[in-house]
Motif scaffolding. Structure first.
Motif, PDB file in Angstrom:
ATOM      1  N   ASP A 119      28.068  15.390  10.232  1.00  0.00           N
ATOM      2  CA  ASP A 119      28.282  13.880  10.538  1.00  0.00           C
ATOM      3  C   ASP A 119      29.147  13.940  11.804  1.00  0.00           C
ATOM      4  O   ASP A 119      29.273  12.590  12.447  1.00  0.00           O
ATOM      5  N   ARG A 120      29.291  15.206  12.347  1.00  0.00           N
ATOM      6  CA  ARG A 120      30.190  15.098  13.630  1.00  0.00           C
ATOM      7  C   ARG A 120      29.263  15.956  14.706  1.00  0.00           C
ATOM      8  O   ARG A 120      29.197  17.323  14.514  1.00  0.00           O
ATOM      9  N   VAL A 121      28.517  15.300  15.248  1.00  0.00           N
ATOM     10  CA  VAL A 121      27.679  15.980  16.241  1.00  0.00           C
ATOM     11  C   VAL A 121      27.774  15.355  17.756  1.00  0.00           C
ATOM     12  O   VAL A 121      27.834  14.086  17.660  1.00  0.00           O
ATOM     13  N   SER A 173      21.751  12.487  27.859  1.00  0.00           N
ATOM     14  CA  SER A 173      22.253  10.957  28.308  1.00  0.00           C
ATOM     15  C   SER A 173      21.397   9.895  27.537  1.00  0.00           C
ATOM     16  O   SER A 173      21.851   9.075  27.306  1.00  0.00           O
ATOM     17  N   THR A 174      20.176  10.465  27.436  1.00  0.00           N
ATOM     18  CA  THR A 174      19.126   9.138  26.762  1.00  0.00           C
ATOM     19  C   THR A 174      19.418   9.311  25.219  1.00  0.00           C
ATOM     20  O   THR A 174      19.480   8.133  24.817  1.00  0.00           O
ATOM     21  N   LEU A 175      20.049  10.236  24.626  1.00  0.00           N
ATOM     22  CA  LEU A 175      20.230  10.227  23.415  1.00  0.00           C
ATOM     23  C   LEU A 175      21.799   9.560  23.158  1.00  0.00           C
ATOM     24  O   LEU A 175      22.040   8.941  22.203  1.00  0.00           O
ATOM     25  N   PRO A 233      21.270   7.926  16.778  1.00  0.00           N
ATOM     26  CA  PRO A 233      22.607   7.513  16.123  1.00  0.00           C
ATOM     27  C   PRO A 233      23.400   8.594  15.498  1.00  0.00           C
ATOM     28  O   PRO A 233      24.463   8.288  14.996  1.00  0.00           O
ATOM     29  N   ARG A 234      22.780   9.828  15.291  1.00  0.00           N
ATOM     30  CA  ARG A 234      23.403  10.856  14.815  1.00  0.00           C
ATOM     31  C   ARG A 234      24.267  11.624  15.777  1.00  0.00           C
ATOM     32  O   ARG A 234      25.097  12.485  15.473  1.00  0.00           O
ATOM     33  N   VAL A 235      24.016  11.175  17.289  1.00  0.00           N
ATOM     34  CA  VAL A 235      24.949  11.521  18.187  1.00  0.00           C
ATOM     35  C   VAL A 235      26.263  10.738  18.267  1.00  0.00           C
ATOM     36  O   VAL A 235      26.068   9.743  18.652  1.00  0.00           O
ATOM     37  N   LYS A 236      27.318  11.258  18.280  1.00  0.00           N
ATOM     38  CA  LYS A 236      28.580  10.617  18.306  1.00  0.00           C
ATOM     39  C   LYS A 236      29.001  10.596  19.757  1.00  0.00           C
ATOM     40  O   LYS A 236      29.939   9.517  19.940  1.00  0.00           O
ATOM     41  N   ALA A 237      29.129  11.400  20.705  1.00  0.00           N
ATOM     42  CA  ALA A 237      29.751  11.679  21.957  1.00  0.00           C
ATOM     43  C   ALA A 237      29.067  12.707  22.643  1.00  0.00           C
ATOM     44  O   ALA A 237      28.049  13.402  22.426  1.00  0.00           O
ATOM     45  N   GLY A 238      29.236  12.681  24.127  1.00  0.00           N
ATOM     46  CA  GLY A 238      28.790  13.527  24.909  1.00  0.00           C
ATOM     47  C   GLY A 238      29.651  14.091  25.852  1.00  0.00           C
ATOM     48  O   GLY A 238      30.652  13.420  26.488  1.00  0.00           O
TER      49      GLY A 238
END
Length: 320
Positions: free
Chosen positions: A139-141, A154-156, A175-180
């Motif tokens: 859950d932390r991706v 960036s598109t994700l 939605p699986r991606v929380k930050a970048g």
């Protein structure tokens, strides 16, 4: 944050903070690429040999590079508690896809599909490292990327590619991606050079819907041959995206940001080990706090940089 980390941020000559005992890396792990891609997707999986509830960082390389590049970042993140996934995209020199190959004009889109394929294939990738699957917090991706890789991830996070008519294209947010963490992400496409406008239609981003939290890293000497603007072009993603964002501007940095693409990379035009060390530490602190709001690593790192007598860059942040 430990005292040693704070010391390193204030003094680039200070020793780096202690790392976990070791890192294990497996490559290549293959995921089915599909008929349109024409080749299986090769992925490198790196993880610390110790620890549990490990967060995940999916990293997208820059043009021509591969899963074997960016060791200064990937090794450091893995040694500090992250599972790092590095796919090799079709533009990699290791795959030698010819310019006249019918896939070439669509590589920008294949790149994004590669990233989604990695997230879809997480069980397979983790199973390639014995004992890793049960130690990961799925859950932390987060995602990270450099240059074209930053554009891809960036598109994700919500960025979209504008059509020729200026209409936002497909929403590819995951939605699986929380930050970048976005290293040298190119800016708006309204002032591209004629060559870039003709050959890189995907370089017309809209950041209006890139709401996910992100750290954006720009070099104040990064003069791109793809834009008629100066280094301020790389600040656009921060200026034109809503939501919680931080901007790290590195003094004197060119597109390689000191050498994040490899320890001995000939592509590095501004070699600076201290700058790379700063990016290792700040990106790690950001990822820790972005994926766990109770972790104060980013707050501490930002304060240490602000107090440094001779800082290598400056930070600014916004909430909306």
């Amino acid at each position: 944050m430990s005292d040693s980390t704070t010391a390193t941020l204030n003094d680039p000559a200070a020793p780096a903070p202690a790392a976990p005992a070791g890192v294990i890396s497996v490559r290549p792990v293959l995921l089915p690429g599909g008929a349109a891609r024409g080749a299986d997707l090769q992925v490198r999986v790196s993880a610390p040999t110790e620890g549990s509830d490990l967060p995940v960082v999916l990293f997208s390389h820059g043009f021509g590079q591969s899963m074997d590049d960016y060791a200064p970042l990937a090794d450091y993140w893995a040694a500090h508690g992250f599972v790092v996934l590095q796919p090799t995209h079709l533009d990699s020199r290791t795959l030698a896809v010819a310019p006249e190959d019918p896939r070439t004009p669509h590589i920008w889109r294949f790149r994004i599909e590669d990233l989604t394929r990695v997230l879809d294939g997480l069980d397979t990738l983790l199973a390639a490292v014995p004992g890793l699957g049960g130690r990961v917090d799925r859950d932390r991706v987060a995602v990270a990327g450099h240059s074209w890789g930053a554009q891809s991830v960036s598109t994700l996070l919500g960025a979209r590619v504008l059509t020729a008519d200026g209409v936002p294209g497909e929403d590819l947010t995951d939605p699986r991606v929380k930050a970048g963490v976005l290293f040298a992400l190119t800016g708006l496409g309204d002032e591209l050079t004629p060559f870039a406008a003709e050959h890189f239609s995907f370089m017309r981003p809209s950041f209006d819907a890139m709401t996910a939290p992100a750290l954006i890293v720009a070099g104040d000497h990064d003069q791109s041959a793809l834009s008629t603007r100066g280094p301020d072009w790389f600040v656009d993603p921060y200026l034109y995206s809503p939501g919680a964002k931080s901007l790290l501007t590195l003094y004197g940095a060119e597109h390689s940001l000191g050498g994040i693409n490899g320890y001995s990379s000939t592509a590095t035009t501004d070699e600076n080990p201290a700058r790379v060390a700063l990016l290792q530490q700040l990106s790690t602190a950001y990822l820790r706090s972005a994926l766990d709001p109770a972790d104060a690593a980013w707050q501490d790192a930002a304060a240490a940089l602000a107090e440094a007598p001779s800082p290598l860059g400056k930070l600014e942040s916004k909430d909306a």
